[in-house]
Design an enzyme around this catalytic site. Structure first.
Site, mmCIF file in Angstrom:
data_model
loop_
_atom_site.group_PDB
_atom_site.id
_atom_site.type_symbol
_atom_site.label_atom_id
_atom_site.label_comp_id
_atom_site.label_asym_id
_atom_site.label_seq_id
_atom_site.Cartn_x
_atom_site.Cartn_y
_atom_site.Cartn_z
ATOM 1 N N GLU A 11 -4.110 2.150 -7.262
ATOM 2 C CA GLU A 11 -4.613 3.374 -6.267
ATOM 3 C C GLU A 11 -3.890 4.398 -6.679
ATOM 4 O O GLU A 11 -2.702 4.493 -5.909
ATOM 5 C CB GLU A 11 -4.442 2.767 -4.777
ATOM 6 C CG GLU A 11 -5.287 1.844 -4.549
ATOM 7 C CD GLU A 11 -5.708 1.907 -2.947
ATOM 8 O OE1 GLU A 11 -6.696 1.813 -2.454
ATOM 9 O OE2 GLU A 11 -4.627 1.927 -2.028
ATOM 10 N N SER A 64 -10.683 7.021 -2.697
ATOM 11 C CA SER A 64 -12.063 7.835 -2.763
ATOM 12 C C SER A 64 -13.255 7.095 -3.616
ATOM 13 O O SER A 64 -14.213 8.014 -4.164
ATOM 14 C CB SER A 64 -11.869 9.555 -3.337
ATOM 15 O OG SER A 64 -11.075 9.946 -2.412
ATOM 16 N N HIS A 113 0.841 -1.241 0.021
ATOM 17 C CA HIS A 113 -0.081 0.016 -0.047
ATOM 18 C C HIS A 113 0.869 1.100 0.054
ATOM 19 O O HIS A 113 2.050 1.251 0.551
ATOM 20 C CB HIS A 113 -0.896 0.088 1.361
ATOM 21 C CG HIS A 113 -1.992 0.968 0.946
ATOM 22 N ND1 HIS A 113 -1.809 2.277 1.577
ATOM 23 C CD2 HIS A 113 -3.277 1.006 0.878
ATOM 24 C CE1 HIS A 113 -2.982 2.971 1.312
ATOM 25 N NE2 HIS A 113 -3.849 2.198 0.772
HETATM 26 P P1 13P Z 1 -9.696 6.102 0.487
HETATM 27 O O1 13P Z 1 -10.993 5.297 -0.062
HETATM 28 O O2 13P Z 1 -10.313 6.677 1.713
HETATM 29 O O3 13P Z 1 -9.464 7.337 -0.492
HETATM 30 O O4 13P Z 1 -8.727 5.171 0.780
HETATM 31 C C1 13P Z 1 -8.372 4.456 -0.583
HETATM 32 C C2 13P Z 1 -7.266 3.273 0.067
HETATM 33 O O5 13P Z 1 -6.276 3.656 0.244
HETATM 34 C C3 13P Z 1 -7.788 1.808 0.004
HETATM 35 O O6 13P Z 1 -6.548 1.148 0.480
#
Ligand code: 13P
Length: 263
Positions: A173, A219, A101
């Site tokens: 992401e 998000s 991550h």
């Molecule tokens: P958000 O959905 O709060 O933007 O976070 C995304 C995330 O990092 C999931 O691993």
């Protein structure tokens, strides 16, 4: 239509103690139906201290959610104060482990080599890695997003067989979209997830490319889930903030009901 079953994963990050975790799981079980689970897989990724409690309630109430973790070490045991071994998670029926991550890479200095070692350790313990990749805003604006993400994928999966790669999950992401309320447009998210798939296909073969599941994260909310998750190369979502509330997470899992054609 692909036959990849979408996976909707809730990454709780460092939120909710074990009492709060049990409450959220119970609430979620009232919102998500057996019909939902026929068309999507759902995993929850609580903090380590909650996992045993959540496992107990999933088992006792036969709830259909898969258990996930947010992180693990790559060594099987030893003097690694504060760390958790993959086998300890497997023993708790953890099915999915998030690896690489951006918060772990940026805040805790995880390198591609460590990510690769973890992917291998997770597979060796018969769990499924959710390998995260994504670019910063600067990298995107410099036109480097695809190169960055491609390099993370190739490094993170180095040494794996095509069969292993075909069975895992990759989460795209974009770092600038995490926790900011800024979502990648559905077209941009699709373009990047298609790129991830093509990198996997080029490196591990067409079959691995077609079967690997690729999530979008950053998000994701009930209001944008349908648009994102109906893109051809997006096979689910990795959800942060909106996974901390049962109704919003359930509505994301039920994204099919909120599309432009929904009644
Ligand atoms: P958000 O959905 O709060 O933007 O976070 C995304 C995330 O990092 C999931 O691993």
């Amino acid at each position: 239509m692909s036959d990849r079953k979408p996976l909707i994963s809730g990454n709780w990050k460092m939120n909710l103690n074990h009492f709060e975790a049990l409450k959220l799981i119970q609430e979620l079980s009232y919102q998500v139906t057996v019909d939902d689970m026929e068309v999507v897989d759902i995993s929850v990724h609580p903090p380590f201290t909650d996992i045993r409690s959540v496992q107990t309630v999933l088992d006792a109430d036969k709830l259909p959610f898969d258990l996930g973790a947010q992180h693990c070490h790559f060594e099987p045991s030893g003097a690694f104060t504060g760390e958790v071994a993959p086998s300890m998670l497997a023993k708790l029926n953890v099915l999915y482990v998030i690896v690489g991550h951006s918060e772990r890479r940026e805040i805790f200095g995880e390198t591609d080599e460590m990510v690769n070692a973890k992917v291998k350790a997770i597979l060796a313990n018969e769990m499924t890695p959710i390998l995260c990749c994504g670019e910063t805003l600067d990298e995107r604006e410099a036109g480097d997003a695809k190169t960055k993400v491609g390099n993370q994928i190739v490094a993170g999966l180095s040494g794996l067989s095509p069969e292993q790669v075909g069975g895992l999950v990759i989460a795209y992401e974009p770092i600038w979209a995490i926790g900011t309320g800024k979502t990648a447009s559905a077209d941009d998210a699709q373009e990047m997830c298609a790129h991830v798939r093509s990198v996997v296909a080029e490196t591990f073969g067409e079959e691995a490319g077609q079967s690997v599941r690729i999530q979008y994260g950053g998000s994701v909310k009930p209001t944008n889930a349908n648009e994102l998750l109906t893109q051809p190369d997006i096979d689910g979502a990795l959800v942060g903030g909106a996974a901390l509330e049962a109704e919003s997470f359930a509505r994301i899992a039920q994204y099919r009901l909120s599309g432009p054609d929904a009644g």
